[in-house]
Design a protein around this motif. Structure first.
Motif, PDB file in Angstrom:
ATOM      1  N   GLY A  70     -25.797 -29.522  76.233  1.00 19.51           N
ATOM      2  CA  GLY A  70     -26.613 -28.489  76.260  1.00 19.51           C
ATOM      3  C   GLY A  70     -26.628 -27.278  74.977  1.00 19.51           C
ATOM      4  O   GLY A  70     -25.513 -27.720  74.096  1.00 19.51           O
ATOM      5  N   PHE A  71     -27.158 -26.241  74.666  1.00 19.91           N
ATOM      6  CA  PHE A  71     -27.114 -25.482  73.703  1.00 19.91           C
ATOM      7  C   PHE A  71     -26.695 -24.250  74.207  1.00 19.91           C
ATOM      8  O   PHE A  71     -26.589 -24.193  75.778  1.00 19.91           O
ATOM      9  CB  PHE A  71     -28.443 -25.413  72.978  1.00 19.91           C
ATOM     10  N   CYS A  72     -26.686 -23.124  74.001  1.00 18.04           N
ATOM     11  CA  CYS A  72     -25.708 -22.190  74.368  1.00 18.04           C
ATOM     12  C   CYS A  72     -26.809 -21.257  75.335  1.00 18.04           C
ATOM     13  O   CYS A  72     -26.130 -20.626  76.395  1.00 18.04           O
ATOM     14  CB  CYS A  72     -25.869 -20.742  72.828  1.00 18.04           C
ATOM     15  N   GLU A  73     -28.128 -21.500  75.141  1.00 21.55           N
ATOM     16  CA  GLU A  73     -28.817 -20.945  76.371  1.00 21.55           C
ATOM     17  C   GLU A  73     -28.476 -21.604  77.603  1.00 21.55           C
ATOM     18  O   GLU A  73     -28.442 -21.080  78.741  1.00 21.55           O
ATOM     19  CB  GLU A  73     -30.349 -20.873  76.144  1.00 21.55           C
ATOM     20  N   HIS A  74     -28.146 -22.973  77.638  1.00 25.00           N
ATOM     21  CA  HIS A  74     -27.782 -23.685  78.921  1.00 25.00           C
ATOM     22  C   HIS A  74     -26.472 -22.909  79.213  1.00 25.00           C
ATOM     23  O   HIS A  74     -26.300 -22.984  80.405  1.00 25.00           O
ATOM     24  CB  HIS A  74     -27.532 -25.001  78.721  1.00 25.00           C
ATOM     25  N   TYR A  75     -25.491 -23.138  78.283  1.00 26.66           N
ATOM     26  CA  TYR A  75     -24.171 -22.454  78.902  1.00 26.66           C
ATOM     27  C   TYR A  75     -24.518 -21.022  79.490  1.00 26.66           C
ATOM     28  O   TYR A  75     -23.578 -20.756  80.410  1.00 26.66           O
ATOM     29  CB  TYR A  75     -23.150 -22.346  77.622  1.00 26.66           C
TER      30      TYR A  75
END
Lengths: 307, 654
Positions: free
Chosen positions: B409-414
């Protein structure tokens, strides 16, 4: 002098009755004569070149001769020959037709360059050298040469250096409708010419020429003439600009024009009036050959503000 | 009875001028083709081509009634298109129409001048659409062409380099005036009329809600979000968290800011020294500003919200500058309100059961929020998570799938997963959107932050500590925070060209030029103007003072030019002055002397045109001619002045 001036306008008026509708050309021809220059008329046969020359000679009371140039004309046919006179047991010089006060050299570009140059030399020097003896030509001495448009066959075009000897080159052109109608309705031109009374005496001409040379030229006008001459030298449309001799010719012609107009000072208008006649045959066009036309000269004038 | 005046002869247009006029029409009209209706662009092009064909074949121009017909039809078409003939777009369309058709009726020089003047006007309208450097250069070139065309119209046929040189020289001579006007013309805040599209319809930038994929889409956009110039040294990259909107409401998929009301501004306790910086924000049409955590001093007309967001009073619709001071070490709201904490613990009733179960386990095991945070970070650090722009799509339980199954994932997932886990474990937490890092342009020293630097992170509230920033992305992919996005992503992930490393030198230079243009040309607003003038020692000058200064400087410049021109021209003597004055007066009465025309010829022409003036003018011209060319000055100067006084004073357009 005012009598002579009046006689001058009478002359123009009288000539105008013979050569109809050509007052400007008559004035130019007269100006040329008064400025001690020679005149070249370039035009088709039959438009009145001979008549103009003849009329001027008669009105001024000058003697007149005409040389028809042909390809086999020799210098001696112009200048004259010496023949042996048995009675006096000596050679006697028979003057040629050039020994006249007004000489009409008709179709000058039909003769060979050698013959042409004999006449042109006489024009320049105002004297003739034949068989080791120099003879002065009569005074005044005025040559009106005519030439056919140079595209006609069997012509030897005058070189630039020879053209320069003519103070002016003019064209007569066809008369307008009204003038031509009057011409057709009028009587025999030859008879009317012969009946023409002189308006000036030969003795009047020299003082007139001296008066023309004394017409005032202001520094501002010299500036203007210089600016015009400079303009022709800067213009890439021409091979060469006007020479200093041409500039002198321009001033002389402008003086004569001003004098005929009744003034004792030269105005820019006078210079502009004689410029086409004085300058056009001295300016070779860089493109397309031939000489400057009226439009080229008008362009030079329009480009050169009065100082 | 007064004789009817003949109008001044309309000077016919030289044939050689026509290509110049067509070039002018093309240079000023063609760039509008992009935003005109296709039929109008095509019609205008056809009209110009037709004119060129007529010129080439030497054909006569079309009849006037035909042109009138075309104009009427085209205006009707424009009305049908825009439903109005007023306003920016319809107005420009009309101008382009006139520009294309006017060459078809250029009979005289006056018509040609109309074409050139219309071109100058049309040039200005390009600034309604674009104010970029390229537009400026194009308009400069077009203005040179227009000036050259004027020279061609009045100066006759000359070699092309000659005309171009003179035109450039004229524009160069105008430069001092341009600079004076630019620097001193009193500025107003905001535009006087419609704004260019590229000045405020900027990129939307950060989204208002965050869902999986929203930030990774933005990362592909290489355009600049804002530029920063620091007063002191640049802080470390890992401290550069540019705070945007704070999202604290979750609906199972999207994060969005909760609607709150009646909250006090955030209370910030600064520790350590603060950094001062100025942000040049590209327009994003939102009210939020971007500031480093935590903002202490804000620009005018901006305030700090309850969630420590810097918010402007108005949406940012123009490129704007904001000065901030921020404390990088801070405590935020150690005493947070109950309501805010409740919001920060709220979760949807159902969904993501596995994550809830995991968090419930942490809660029972640790109890202390610090330990729960550490546990979660440990999960991201050690759980083989992959940081990528192209994660697989997530289904019904996005957090579950991300944490337990796909782990890509990308930062928004994290951030989203982290905050979900915190809330499920009972720790107040929220998602913060913004930008992280930036890149220093070595050419001008500005820090450039792009859309591709967009980021999302988390904040948790801990008793006694207040809100603390936690970046789960940093735990999984530390390179993202330490060295920037380009080094954190796998090679296969496509980044915008402008972010790639091998083209940097070119980009740095171009962007530095652009920035200088923005800062000093487009951004020369009332503040900059005041700043500039106070540097010149003109503090506190108001618009009246500026206008007076402007007029004085322009007058000074004109006087300088006039003096130098006078010195170059020899002083005319009184006679010549009197004559030229008389000619000037006659010119106003309708008969202009050509500069090559002799005095008597001119007088005769005046006499023919205005018989009632004949006597005066002929006598005056004769006196002048006598004095100037005859060497008899007499009282010519007085007579010329006398004649001038006798002439009527009427002004005429000719």
């Amino acid at each position: 002098m005012s009598d002579r001036r009046r006689a001058l306008s009478d002359t123009i008026a009288a000539a105008g009755r013979i050569i109809l509708g050509k007052e400007r050309q008559i004035r130019l021809a007269l100006a040329c004569l008064l400025a001690r220059g020679h005149l070249l008329i370039e035009d088709l046969p039959g438009v009145g070149k001979t008549t103009l020359a003849h009329a001027l000679a008669r009105l001024l009371g000058l003697d007149f001769s005409r040389i028809q140039f042909t390809s086999d004309l020799l210098p001696a046919d112009i200048v004259g020959v010496s023949i042996y006179d048995r009675e006096q047991a000596a050679f006697r010089f028979l003057p040629g037709p050039v020994f006249a006060q007004v000489v009409l050299a008709d179709e000058i570009n039909r003769a060979t360059p050698k013959t042409q140059s004999a006449l042109l030399e006489a024009m320049e020097e105002r004297q003739v050298t034949a068989e080791g003896e120099t003879r002065r030509l009569p005074e005044p001495f005025f040559v009106i040469a005519t030439q056919n448009p140079s595209h006609q066959v069997g012509t030897f075009a005058l070189p630039e250096s020879q053209l320069d000897r003519f103070l002016m080159r003019i064209a007569l052109g066809y008369p307008d409708r009204a003038a031509e109608r009057e011409l057709l309705a009028g009587g025999n031109i030859r008879e009317r010419l012969d009946a023409l009374p002189p308006t000036l005496a030969p003795a009047d001409l020299l003082p007139l020429q001296q008066a023309v040379a004394a017409v005032h030229v202001a520094p501002a006008l010299v500036d203007y003439v210089q600016a015009l001459v400079d303009g022709t030298r800067q213009d890439p449309a021409f091979v060469h600009g006007l020479s200093p001799r041409a500039a002198l010719a321009l001033l002389a012609a402008a003086r004569a024009w001003a004098f005929i107009d009744g003034r004792d000072m030269v105005l820019p208008e006078d210079v502009q009036a004689v410029l086409p006649a004085v300058a056009a045959h001295r300016l070779g066009r860089a493109q397309g050959g031939g000489h400057a036309n009226a439009d080229d000269i008008a362009a030079i004038v329009r480009r050169t503000p009065l100082p | 009875m007064r004789q009817r005046r003949t109008p001044p002869a309309a000077e016919p247009l030289e044939r050689g001028c026509v290509p110049w006029l067509l070039a002018c029409a093309l240079a000023t009209g063609a760039p509008h083709a992009g935003h005109l209706p296709v039929w109008l662009s095509a019609g205008a092009a056809a009209a110009l081509l037709f004119r060129a064909w007529l010129w080439r074949r030497n054909r006569p121009l079309p009849a006037r009634w035909l042109l009138v017909l075309v104009v009427v039809v085209a205006i009707a078409g424009i009305y049908a298109q825009y439903r109005t003939l007023l306003g920016r777009d319809a107005g420009v369309a009309l101008l382009v129409l006139f520009m294309a058709l006017k060459p078809l009726e250029t009979r005289g020089r006056r018509d040609a001048i109309v074409v050139v003047m219309l071109g100058f006007f049309l040039l200005l309208t390009h600034y309604f659409y674009s104010q970029s450097i390229a537009t400026g250069l194009w308009l400069l070139a077009a203005a040179t062409l227009q000036t050259a065309t004027l020279l061609r119209l009045f100066g006759g046929a000359r070699p092309l380099p000659d005309i171009a040189r003179r035109a450039a020289l004229l524009l160069l001579q105008a430069t001092p005036f341009m600079l004076v006007l630019f620097l001193l013309f009193p500025r107003v805040s905001g535009p006087l009329w419609g704004l260019p599209q590229d000045a405020h319809a900027g990129r939307s930038g950060l989204p208002e809600t965050i869902a999986p994929g929203t930030i990774s889409d933005l990362v592909l956009d290489g355009s600049i979000a804002f530029r920063v110039s620091f007063d002191g040294a640049l802080p470390e990259n890992s401290a550069l968290y540019w705070r945007g909107p704070v999202m604290d409401e979750f609906d199972g998929r999207n994060w969005r800011p909760a609607r709150l009301g009646g909250f006090e501004p955030a209370r910030i306790e600064a520790k350590g020294t603060a950094v001062a910086y100025e942000i040049t924000l590209e327009p994003h049409d939102q009210r939020w500003l971007l500031a480093l955590d935590a903002p202490l001093a804000l620009p005018e007309r901006a305030f700090v919200s309850a969630r420590m967001q810097a918010v402007a009073a108005e949406p940012v619709r123009q490129r704007s500058r904001f000065a901030f001071r921020s404390a990088l070490d801070y405590r935020l709201n150690t005493a947070e309100s109950r309501r805010m904490l409740d919001v920060a613990r709220r979760l949807p009733a159902a969904g993501n059961p596995r994550a809830r179960a995991l968090a419930a386990g942490w809660r029972t095991r640790h109890g202390q929020p610090q330990a729960i945070v550490a546990e979660a970070l440990q999960l991201f650090r050690g759980g083989n998570f992959v940081y990528t722009l192209q994660p697989p799509l997530l289904g019904e339980h996005p957090v579950d799938e991300f944490v337990f199954d796909v782990r890509q994932g990308f930062c928004e997932h994290y951030a989203s997963a982290f905050v979900f886990l915190m809330r499920a474990a009972g720790v107040p937490a929220r998602v913060v959107a913004g930008y992280q890092g930036g890149e220093v342009n070595p050419v001008d020293g500005y820090l450039v932050v792009r859309q591709s630097d967009a980021h999302a992170w988390a904040e948790v509230w801990i008793e006694g500590e207040g809100w603390r920033r936690v970046d789960p992305t940093a735990a999984s992919a530390p390179a993202r925070i330490e060295r920037g996005i380009a080094s954190a992503l796998p090679e296969a992930d496509a980044l915008p060209t402008m972010t790639r490393l091998d083209l940097r030198w070119l980009r740095f230079r171009w962007e530095a030029i652009n920035n200088a243009w923005n800062q000093w040309v487009l951004g020369y607003n009332p503040d900059r103007q005041r700043e500039f003038l106070s540097r010149l020692g003109l503090e506190g000058i108001d618009w009246r003072g500026m206008t007076a200064l402007l007029a004085a400087l322009c007058a000074l410049l004109l006087a300088g030019i006039g003096l130098s021109a006078l010195r170059r021209r020899p002083r005319r003597e009184p006679l010549q002055r009197a004559w030229l004055a008389l000619c000037a007066r006659l010119a106003r009465l309708g008969v202009r002397r050509e500069d090559w025309e002799g005095p008597l010829d001119y007088a005769a022409r005046v006499a023919a045109a205005r018989p009632e003036l004949a006597e005066t003018v002929l006598a005056a011209a004769a006196a002048y001619a006598e004095a100037r060319y005859g060497g008899r000055p007499g009282d010519a100067v007085d007579r010329l002045r006398e004649a001038r006084r006798k002439l009527p004073r009427k002004w005429s357009i000719a």
